[in-house]
Design an enzyme around this catalytic site. Sequence first.
Site, short mmCIF file in Angstrom:
data_model
loop_
_atom_site.label_atom_id
_atom_site.label_comp_id
_atom_site.label_asym_id
_atom_site.label_seq_id
_atom_site.Cartn_x
_atom_site.Cartn_y
_atom_site.Cartn_z
N HIS A 136 0.79 -1.24 0.00
CA HIS A 136 0.00 0.00 0.00
C HIS A 136 0.82 1.28 0.00
O HIS A 136 0.26 2.37 -0.21
CB HIS A 136 -1.04 0.00 1.14
CG HIS A 136 -0.47 0.16 2.52
ND1 HIS A 136 -1.18 0.74 3.55
CD2 HIS A 136 0.74 -0.19 3.05
CE1 HIS A 136 -0.47 0.73 4.65
NE2 HIS A 136 0.70 0.18 4.37
N HIS A 137 2.13 1.20 0.23
CA HIS A 137 2.97 2.40 0.14
C HIS A 137 3.51 2.64 -1.28
O HIS A 137 4.06 3.70 -1.55
CB HIS A 137 4.16 2.29 1.10
CG HIS A 137 3.78 2.34 2.55
ND1 HIS A 137 3.03 3.37 3.09
CD2 HIS A 137 4.05 1.48 3.57
CE1 HIS A 137 2.85 3.13 4.38
NE2 HIS A 137 3.45 2.00 4.70
N ALA A 138 3.40 1.66 -2.16
CA ALA A 138 3.95 1.80 -3.52
C ALA A 138 3.09 2.77 -4.33
O ALA A 138 1.90 2.54 -4.54
CB ALA A 138 4.02 0.44 -4.19
N ASN A 179 -0.25 5.72 1.42
CA ASN A 179 -0.05 6.85 0.51
C ASN A 179 -0.09 6.45 -0.95
O ASN A 179 -0.57 7.20 -1.80
CB ASN A 179 1.27 7.55 0.83
CG ASN A 179 2.45 6.60 0.83
OD1 ASN A 179 2.52 5.69 1.68
ND2 ASN A 179 3.39 6.78 -0.10
#
Length: 382
Positions: A136-138, A179
């Site tokens: 989910h940060h990619a 993000n």
Amino acid sequence: MKHLSEQCMEVADNATAVCSKASHSKISILERCVVQPSYSDPDERKRSLCSEHHLLDDMDFLRVHLSGYLHRLDTWSNCSCSERLDREAEQFQSVYLTSDSVHEAKNAANSLCKLVAKVINSELDNAFAIIRPPGHHAEPGVAGGYCILNNVAIAASYAIDQLSVQKVLIVDWDVHHGNGTQEIFIDKPDVLYFSIHRYHGGNYFPFLSSAGATNVGVDKGLGFNVNVGWNKKNLGDNEYIAVFENLLLPMAREFNPDLVLVSAGFDAAKGDMGEMLVTPECFGRLTRSLMTLADGRVVCTLEGGYVRSMLGKCVASVVTSLLDRNSKKIAQRESETYSKDYQDAFSSIDNSAIRSIIATRTAHEEFWDCFRSEKTCIPTEN
């Protein structure tokens, strides 16, 4: 998992611990599940890298990630020099690479999409993808936070473009803001992204002010990006349940998704690195409530979670809720009880949490009819 380096907190034993806990529960959870093939066996991994064994093609990744970034990933997968890979990784925040990292990341996304397809096609009722690396940060063109490809975003886009799904709800309860997922869907009206995370005015990883309540989306995506940012640690079950009952569930029912995807990080669990107090039982309850949506089509994917003993318990609780055919009825009773004891429920939560909930509701009032109902009015601070 050959992706994992010695420096990375994302150790392979984290995923193994989940399966171990499930196997050793009083009534083995795994015995009650339809367990899909894994890529832990070297021969299976090699077969999985062949195109005929992959559900996804280049276009499925390009819906989410930039072509230049994907080309860069290809160079990593063809590199056997650890020093060069270390130099590449240093250009990102909290990223560690081996020559297998990209292959493993593609396998993770592929596995999640296979589960989503099976759920949409009614081959499975629901699913939990215990995959690594997380995602989910990619961002479209940037790796970060142990994430290389955004698994949940790839799955949501795949469901919409390939499986005729009209609307997807993504719930992210990892202690860190997703993000990457936010940026990918920031202007999309067919994906409702809802994140509950530590924020602290942008002073908590990934250290972005855009993780705050006022970031509600842009253009056609206005109102479809929802951030509940905590500004205090040691919040727990009561605060998370309040978010679900007063924000998430009213919005989700109005949105009426065809599929629910959960970025299921467990670093907000009591005893994990997130310094929060959410219990495994609470994660089970949150899962039950999500099963009242989308005809129960809920697919979870593992994100964070770093204390193996707690990680196993949390995943076991979520999977138990997914397996329980009475979960929807139980969730409805829990919601009814909450509504009756509404004032008492709010008197037991932290004032800082109330302020965060009010901030999110205020930011979204103009976009959602449900917030014009007296039943979703939020009391002032205690």
